[in-house]
Design a protein around this motif. Structure first.
Motif, PDB file in Angstrom:
ATOM      1  N   PHE A   1      22.206 -46.641  72.474  1.00 54.76           N
ATOM      2  CA  PHE A   1      23.454 -46.894  71.747  1.00 54.76           C
ATOM      3  C   PHE A   1      23.752 -45.758  70.769  1.00 54.76           C
ATOM      4  O   PHE A   1      24.890 -45.283  70.671  1.00 54.76           O
ATOM      5  N   THR A   2      22.721 -45.302  70.051  1.00 52.78           N
ATOM      6  CA  THR A   2      22.895 -44.206  69.100  1.00 52.78           C
ATOM      7  C   THR A   2      23.426 -42.959  69.784  1.00 52.78           C
ATOM      8  O   THR A   2      24.339 -42.291  69.277  1.00 52.78           O
ATOM      9  N   ILE A   3      22.866 -42.646  70.951  1.00 53.29           N
ATOM     10  CA  ILE A   3      23.288 -41.444  71.674  1.00 53.29           C
ATOM     11  C   ILE A   3      24.686 -41.618  72.263  1.00 53.29           C
ATOM     12  O   ILE A   3      25.552 -40.749  72.130  1.00 53.29           O
ATOM     13  N   CYS A   4      24.916 -42.745  72.919  1.00 55.17           N
ATOM     14  CA  CYS A   4      26.202 -42.942  73.600  1.00 55.17           C
ATOM     15  C   CYS A   4      27.379 -42.971  72.630  1.00 55.17           C
ATOM     16  O   CYS A   4      28.478 -42.511  72.962  1.00 55.17           O
ATOM     17  N   THR A   5      27.169 -43.506  71.422  1.00 52.94           N
ATOM     18  CA  THR A   5      28.279 -43.572  70.468  1.00 52.94           C
ATOM     19  C   THR A   5      28.665 -42.189  69.950  1.00 52.94           C
ATOM     20  O   THR A   5      29.762 -42.018  69.403  1.00 52.94           O
ATOM     21  N   LEU A   6      27.793 -41.191  70.120  1.00 46.97           N
ATOM     22  CA  LEU A   6      28.170 -39.825  69.761  1.00 46.97           C
ATOM     23  C   LEU A   6      29.271 -39.306  70.671  1.00 46.97           C
ATOM     24  O   LEU A   6      30.112 -38.507  70.254  1.00 46.97           O
ATOM     25  N   PHE A   7      29.253 -39.753  71.923  1.00 39.16           N
ATOM     26  CA  PHE A   7      30.241 -39.285  72.899  1.00 39.16           C
ATOM     27  C   PHE A   7      31.499 -40.142  72.913  1.00 39.16           C
ATOM     28  O   PHE A   7      32.597 -39.640  73.152  1.00 39.16           O
ATOM     29  N   ASP A   8      31.350 -41.428  72.674  1.00 42.37           N
ATOM     30  CA  ASP A   8      32.508 -42.328  72.628  1.00 42.37           C
ATOM     31  C   ASP A   8      32.155 -43.499  71.718  1.00 42.37           C
ATOM     32  O   ASP A   8      31.480 -44.437  72.132  1.00 42.37           O
TER      33      ASP A   8
END
Length: 334
Positions: free
Chosen positions: A150-157
């Motif tokens: 979640f931490t990584i994916c929210t950086l992109f969207d």
């Protein structure tokens, strides 16, 4: 999207749809946590028991706060002051909490398989009690891997985090992989996204068989279907990496001297600013905590918001665990 899981014990059988349900539900709860009033009545009347047979700070506090933010009642178990010292079995302890009206059990134990055994007992009894694995031995730690995702994916969207955002990204996991349940869960989640995952550690902490960890049972002819790579030196794993995940040295799980010294480990595998020059310019660093400063990561890098996502991981943990409890507690998926 549909959620059908009563228990969350492992990520090995998670589908892309399962990941996306958790990610998007967590995104909704992250918005709730940004409000002045950070509480919703979605699990009001339900009871969440945190059964931690092993010490924990972040995970236990995160689950307790997540349950309270959902308006659930919480029961907290402490092994040191429990009836286990009087001879009570783990299953009897779980059934005691069941008799108190528990709806969900969050289990952590130093031995692999304990959450699965409790879940099997709940199923045998025919009760609708969900069991969530909060870390079992050297097996898995699903909620940690989901909050990392979640931490990584929210950086992109930030509005619509989803698994496919990581396709083609290079992610290095560095450290005590042999003893790490976090690494095992992250291997499942990150390779499922289509990311290229590179494991790096000394040979004593990273057996060669990890390369076959996610072998496709339906296609034994594919030697590495999920793009998982093993390195016994650090540089190949870091080259052009988009993310670097450092793991804590699991000193309490080491039964023999697997490293010459912590100083030598840092010299060969510690993540520093100089070593990040091998990565992409916008590289980000993660660590599940607790961190041995100056061992896995240099202290200055850990505190640098330009590179470090460690504090965001802690914040993400509450939203992701709210999502898991909500989904397991019968919440409807939008």
């Amino acid at each position: 999207m549909v959620w059908t899981r009563r228990h969350v014990l492992s990520l090995a059988d998670f589908s892309p749809a399962d990941y996306d349900v958790v990610l998007q539900t967590a995104s909704s709860f992250r918005e709730v946590l940004s409000r002045r009033t950070k509480k919703v009545p979605t699990l009001q009347g339900q009871v969440v028991a945190n059964l931690f047979f092993e010490p924990s700070t972040r995970t236990r506090s995160s689950f307790e706060l997540a349950a309270k933010r959902l308006s659930a009642d919480t029961l907290n178990f402490a092994a040191g002051t429990s009836s286990l010292s009087k001879g009570e079995t783990i299953l009897d302890t779980a059934k005691t909490y069941l008799a108190m009206g528990t709806d969900m059990m969050v289990i952590r134990h130093k031995e692999a398989g304990v959450p699965q055994a409790i879940a099997a007992e709940m199923d045998r009894l025919g009760v609708r009690v969900g069991v969530l694995n909060a870390g079992d031995g050297q097996h898995e730690h699903p909620s940690q891997a989901l909050l990392d995702l979640f931490t990584i994916c929210t950086l992109f969207d930030s509005e619509q985090p989803r698994l496919s955002l990581l396709e083609g990204k290079k992610i290095a996991i560095v450290g005590d992989i042999l003893h790490s349940r976090v690494a095992r869960s992250n291997i499942w989640s990150l390779t499922a996204s289509g990311a290229e995952v590179h494991l790096a550690a000394p040979p004593t902490l990273l057996p060669r068989w990890f390369a076959d960890y996610v072998a496709d049972s339906d296609d034994r002819s594919a030697p590495n279907p999920r793009q998982l790579f093993v390195h016994w030196t650090l540089n190949p794993a870091l080259e052009n990496a988009d993310f670097v995940m450092a793991l804590r040295l699991q000193k309490e799980r080491m039964t023999s001297h697997l490293l010459p010294s912590l100083r030598e480990y840092h010299q060969q595998f510690g993540i520093t600013r100089d070593r990040l020059k091998l990565c992409k310019p916008e590289v980000k660093v993660l660590h599940p905590g607790p961190v041995n400063r100056g061992v896995e990561i240099s202290s200055d890098l850990m505190d640098d918001p330009q590179f470090s996502l460690i504090s965001q991981q802690v914040t993400s943990g509450v939203a992701v665990r709210m999502a898991l409890l909500y989904l397991m507690g019968g919440g409807k998926v939008a």
